[in-house]
Design a protein around this motif. Structure first.
Motif, PDB file in Angstrom:
ATOM      1  N   TRP A 279       8.621  -3.160  -7.153  1.00 24.56           N
ATOM      2  CA  TRP A 279       8.609  -3.948  -8.374  1.00 24.56           C
ATOM      3  C   TRP A 279       9.849  -4.837  -8.427  1.00 24.56           C
ATOM      4  CZ3 TRP A 279       5.116  -5.606 -11.317  1.00 24.56           C
ATOM      5  CH2 TRP A 279       5.378  -6.047 -12.624  1.00 24.56           C
TER       6      TRP A 279
ATOM      7  N   LEU B   4       5.536   0.927  -6.459  1.00 23.80           N
ATOM      8  CA  LEU B   4       4.202   1.030  -7.029  1.00 23.80           C
ATOM      9  C   LEU B   4       3.159   1.048  -5.932  1.00 23.80           C
ATOM     10  CD1 LEU B   4       5.953  -1.117  -9.052  1.00 23.80           C
ATOM     11  CD2 LEU B   4       3.958  -0.648 -10.454  1.00 23.80           C
TER      12      LEU B   4
ATOM     13  N   VAL C 106      12.048   0.718  -8.041  1.00 19.91           N
ATOM     14  CA  VAL C 106      10.753   1.115  -8.596  1.00 19.91           C
ATOM     15  C   VAL C 106       9.658   0.745  -7.601  1.00 19.91           C
ATOM     16  CG1 VAL C 106       9.112   0.814 -10.477  1.00 19.91           C
ATOM     17  CG2 VAL C 106      11.575   0.806 -10.949  1.00 19.91           C
TER      18      VAL C 106
ATOM     19  N   VAL D 233       2.928   3.462 -10.744  1.00 15.60           N
ATOM     20  CA  VAL D 233       4.226   3.792 -10.166  1.00 15.60           C
ATOM     21  C   VAL D 233       4.049   5.004  -9.254  1.00 15.60           C
ATOM     22  CG1 VAL D 233       6.583   4.537 -10.650  1.00 15.60           C
ATOM     23  CG2 VAL D 233       5.467   2.873 -12.163  1.00 15.60           C
TER      24      VAL D 233
END
Length: 452
Positions: free
Chosen positions: A216, A191, A189, A234
């Motif tokens: 993340w 961001l 993930v 995100v």
């Protein structure tokens, strides 16, 4: 809740993907929230959903061999349950009794009694051989080299060929298998902390290339996104870099007017908006689809009032506002072949016949963007696809259509000028092609032009 509940959630999402063209990344979070699964079961449901979608093509080959019939002759609910069973047996290596029994129960809930016996027989046949044996059987059944790669790496054959050609254009064809493997790996993930309104958390892992990005550490990032009002969002690192390339192409001057021609869902618009606020620039974010325009509205909200939202056909903006902008970002609608690791179902929805229509639209949008630029203005053409028809060919065609208006800029030099670490780039210095296997990003393509 039990692991069976996790399997039910995954099965329901797979059915929605097949029946109503739903997107797993949008539907799964809502289904998880409704089911109120434990963290462990939510993780299992996520792995079952995305893993099954990514490996669907390979599992279909296994199912055909085990069932001795083409998957086109198997009812869709039964087929989705079999695919889930395959993922557990062949990739997760779940104990066979659990994988078989739970998958058969899914069939029992969605199909006829005869289908239950059929599914039970197919899954028990698969469970009797090791994963390595099935891999060899699938390989032995391949028709040629491209079909072999397509079957083992779970990509449609036409996409394998398109990716091969794109890598060959960089003289990197030997990276094809690494690329296919990267498409099947779950991405971390990523961001972005929008400059001026958010800062990267101290305990986060900075992105390798994007100055505003970070990875993340684990879990659901929704809490930090909500807590910052979307100032931390995100966003794939490649998407961040594409927007930053337009900003870095030339030092912005106060009073400039920028246009994001196809702004939905708003990630790049948010990055541009934060730069616009810093440099006293006005940004127009345009999106023709109302639902996507609402996503843009939410994306740019943390930055404030520097953004004007419009809902127009991007192909006519150049005629309506000739020479009205200093910079234009054209993140063109495309096949999305660069984001297959994040949207695994997309590989099964696209077909070669989609490409000509998309390239015609891209060309029309480029022409509109050129008309919308003032002399000396900068166009940043972006696609989330490495397909040559959408990238290199589209660029060469644009230069042929506008020989007296467009000149290429050194896009590779621009991105290297602000990246945190040097990027391994190949091919034309005027074009940047990012890759999942090489850069850990989506396969984003970026090319800069100046209007003369």
């Amino acid at each position: 809740m039990s692991g069976a509940s996790a399997r039910t959630v995954a099965f329901d999402v797979l059915r929605a993907v097949d029946e109503s063209d739903a997107y797993a990344n949008l539907l799964l979070p809502a289904r998880l929230e409704r089911a109120r699964l434990s963290s462990a079961d939510a993780g299992l449901a996520t792995e079952l959903t995305y893993g099954t979608l990514r490996r669907r093509g390979y599992y279909d080959r296994v199912i055909e061999l085990a069932a001795r019939r083409p998957v086109s002759r198997i009812d869709e609910p039964v087929l989705d349950a079999l695919r889930l069973g395959c993922h557990q047996l062949l990739t997760l290596r779940t104990p066979s009794h659990a994988a078989v029994n739970e998958s058969v129960e899914l069939v029992r809930s969605a199909a006829s009694r005869s289908a239950v016996g059929f599914a039970n027989g197919v899954l028990r046949t698969i469970a009797r051989a090791r994963p390595e044996v099935w891999r060899q059987r699938v390989a032995d059944a391949a028709r040629d080299d491209d079909d072999l790669l397509a079957s083992l790496h779970s990509h449609p054959t036409w996409i394998v060929r398109a990716l091969r050609h794109a890598l060959a254009a960089e003289h990197r064809e030997d990276e094809l298998e690494a690329l296919l493997e990267a498409d099947n790996a779950a991405p971390r993930v990523n961001l972005a902390a929008l400059p001026g309104v958010a800062v990267r958390p101290e305990d986060s892992e900075p992105d390798r290339y994007s100055p505003i990005g970070f990875v993340w550490p684990g879990g659901d990032p929704a809490a930090i996104v909500e807590a910052t009002g979307g100032a931390i969002r995100v966003q794939d690192e490649g998407s961040q870099l594409a927007a930053q390339i337009l900003v870095a192409a030339r030092p912005p001057a106060a009073g400039e007017r920028w246009l994001d021609l196809c702004a939905g869902p708003g990630g790049k618009a948010a990055v541009l908006a934060s730069a616009a606020a810093a440099f006293d620039v006005r940004l127009v974010a345009n999106e023709i689809v109302p639902a996507r325009l609402e996503l843009v509205r939410r994306a740019v909200a943390p930055v404030g009032t520097v953004v004007e939202l419009t809902e127009r056909d991007g192909t006519v903006i150049g005629a309506e506002e000739a020479a009205g902008y200093d910079r234009v970002l054209l993140d063109a609608p495309c096949t999305g072949l660069g984001a297959l690791r994040r949207r695994p179902e997309a590989r099964w929805r696209k077909a070669p016949g989609d490409v000509p229509e998309l390239t015609r639209l891209q060309a029309s949008l480029i022409d509109s963007a050129v008309a919308a630029l003032r002399p000396g203005g900068i166009l940043c053409y972006v696609t989330c696809s490495p397909h040559l028809a959408e990238t290199r060919v589209q660029v060469s065609d644009a230069l042929r259509r506008h020989p007296l208006q467009l000149r290429e800029l050194p896009t590779q030099d621009v991105v290297q000028s602000f990246a945190e670490h040097p990027l391994d780039l190949a091919g034309d210095p005027a074009q940047v092609q990012l890759w999942p296997h090489r850069h850990g990003t989506d396969a984003m393509f970026v090319a800069l032009f100046e209007k003369m």
